[in-house]
Scaffold this motif. Structure first.
Motif, short mmCIF file in Angstrom:
data_model
loop_
_atom_site.label_atom_id
_atom_site.label_comp_id
_atom_site.label_asym_id
_atom_site.label_seq_id
_atom_site.Cartn_x
_atom_site.Cartn_y
_atom_site.Cartn_z
N ASN A 2 0.84 -1.20 0.11
CA ASN A 2 -0.09 -0.28 -0.12
C ASN A 2 0.91 1.32 0.11
O ASN A 2 2.11 1.19 0.52
CB ASN A 2 -0.84 0.06 1.31
CG ASN A 2 -1.79 -1.07 1.15
OD1 ASN A 2 -2.25 -1.49 0.20
ND2 ASN A 2 -2.23 -1.56 2.51
N GLY A 3 0.39 2.36 -0.52
CA GLY A 3 1.02 3.56 -0.74
C GLY A 3 1.31 4.06 0.88
O GLY A 3 0.55 3.72 1.77
N LEU A 6 -3.58 7.40 2.34
CA LEU A 6 -4.84 6.78 1.60
C LEU A 6 -5.16 7.08 0.16
O LEU A 6 -4.96 8.52 -0.14
CB LEU A 6 -6.05 7.13 2.64
CG LEU A 6 -6.15 6.75 4.04
CD1 LEU A 6 -7.10 7.15 4.88
CD2 LEU A 6 -5.77 4.91 3.97
N THR A 7 -5.66 6.36 -0.57
CA THR A 7 -6.24 6.72 -2.02
C THR A 7 -7.50 7.73 -1.80
O THR A 7 -8.18 7.60 -0.92
CB THR A 7 -6.31 5.61 -2.70
OG1 THR A 7 -7.23 4.75 -2.14
CG2 THR A 7 -4.90 4.81 -2.97
N ASP A 8 -7.63 8.37 -3.05
CA ASP A 8 -8.85 9.16 -3.18
C ASP A 8 -10.22 8.16 -2.90
O ASP A 8 -10.92 8.47 -1.95
CB ASP A 8 -9.12 9.97 -4.22
CG ASP A 8 -8.00 10.91 -4.31
OD1 ASP A 8 -7.48 11.41 -3.25
OD2 ASP A 8 -7.50 11.43 -5.35
N PRO A 9 -10.16 6.82 -3.51
CA PRO A 9 -11.42 6.10 -3.39
C PRO A 9 -11.59 5.67 -1.80
O PRO A 9 -12.68 5.47 -1.31
CB PRO A 9 -11.02 5.07 -4.04
CG PRO A 9 -10.24 5.52 -5.26
CD PRO A 9 -9.36 6.57 -4.47
N GLU A 10 -10.40 5.60 -1.03
CA GLU A 10 -10.48 5.19 0.25
C GLU A 10 -10.95 6.22 1.05
O GLU A 10 -12.01 5.93 1.97
CB GLU A 10 -8.98 4.52 0.80
CG GLU A 10 -8.73 3.19 0.36
CD GLU A 10 -6.99 2.94 0.67
OE1 GLU A 10 -6.70 1.86 0.85
OE2 GLU A 10 -6.42 3.94 0.65
N ASP A 12 -13.06 8.43 -0.17
CA ASP A 12 -14.31 8.66 -0.45
C ASP A 12 -15.31 7.41 0.33
O ASP A 12 -16.57 7.79 0.67
CB ASP A 12 -14.35 8.53 -1.80
CG ASP A 12 -13.94 9.58 -2.58
OD1 ASP A 12 -13.62 10.66 -2.35
OD2 ASP A 12 -13.63 9.63 -3.99
N LYS A 40 -4.02 18.19 -0.32
CA LYS A 40 -3.50 18.02 -1.49
C LYS A 40 -3.56 19.32 -2.42
O LYS A 40 -4.36 20.07 -1.84
CB LYS A 40 -4.05 17.16 -2.41
CG LYS A 40 -3.89 15.68 -2.07
CD LYS A 40 -4.54 14.76 -2.84
CE LYS A 40 -4.47 13.31 -2.56
NZ LYS A 40 -5.04 12.35 -3.24
N ARG A 44 -8.13 18.13 -1.95
CA ARG A 44 -8.69 16.76 -1.38
C ARG A 44 -7.75 16.70 -0.24
O ARG A 44 -6.71 17.07 -0.01
CB ARG A 44 -8.44 16.00 -2.49
CG ARG A 44 -9.26 16.00 -3.74
CD ARG A 44 -9.52 14.62 -4.60
NE ARG A 44 -9.64 13.41 -3.77
CZ ARG A 44 -11.10 13.01 -3.90
NH1 ARG A 44 -11.97 13.64 -4.31
NH2 ARG A 44 -11.40 11.79 -3.13
N LEU A 46 -5.54 14.64 2.28
CA LEU A 46 -4.52 13.71 2.48
C LEU A 46 -4.28 13.31 3.71
O LEU A 46 -4.03 13.85 4.74
CB LEU A 46 -3.27 14.67 2.00
CG LEU A 46 -1.86 13.83 1.76
CD1 LEU A 46 -2.09 12.92 0.68
CD2 LEU A 46 -0.84 14.94 1.37
N ARG A 49 -1.35 6.80 5.78
CA ARG A 49 -1.88 5.36 6.05
C ARG A 49 -1.71 4.63 7.28
O ARG A 49 -2.54 4.50 7.86
CB ARG A 49 -1.44 4.56 4.80
CG ARG A 49 -2.05 3.10 4.99
CD ARG A 49 -1.58 2.08 3.86
NE ARG A 49 -1.96 2.69 2.30
CZ ARG A 49 -3.24 2.67 2.10
NH1 ARG A 49 -4.11 2.03 2.72
NH2 ARG A 49 -3.62 3.24 0.97
#
Length: 98
Positions: A2-3, A6-10, A12, A40, A44, A46, A49
């Motif tokens: 995992n990056g 958190l990703t944008d879909p996570e 969301d 960001k 959005r 940020l 994780r």
């Protein structure tokens, strides 16, 4: 793997029910969960994780409770040392006067 964030879909998914462009509302929702939120350049949210996993899993709360118990002499844990502000002021006051 995992990056780091958190990703944008996570995000969301955590903020489900808020509009796709309501970045300020998402930041407030995430902060209400106890997360530290940066932004960001596009506005959005940020979120790191590892921090999100610790807070949302309860590990951060458990660590805070453990620290609180360490300050309780009845818990059997060693009490953290804290400075005696008045003693330090008196000490420096004596040195200055001498």
């Amino acid at each position: 793997m995992n990056g780091m964030f958190l990703t944008d879909p996570e995000i969301d998914q955590i903020c489900e029910g808020l509009g796709p462009n309501s970045h300020a509302a998402k930041v407030k929702r995430l902060q209400s969960l106890g997360l530290i939120v940066n932004r960001k350049p596009n506005g959005r949210p940020l979120v790191v994780r590892a921090h999100a996993e610790a807070v949302l899993s309860g590990r951060a709360q458990a660590a805070a409770e453990e620290l609180a118990a360490a300050g309780n002499p009845e818990s059997g844990a060693p009490r953290p040392t804290t400075g005696d502000r008045a003693a330090v002021i008196a000490l420096f006051g004596r040195k200055k006067a001498a």
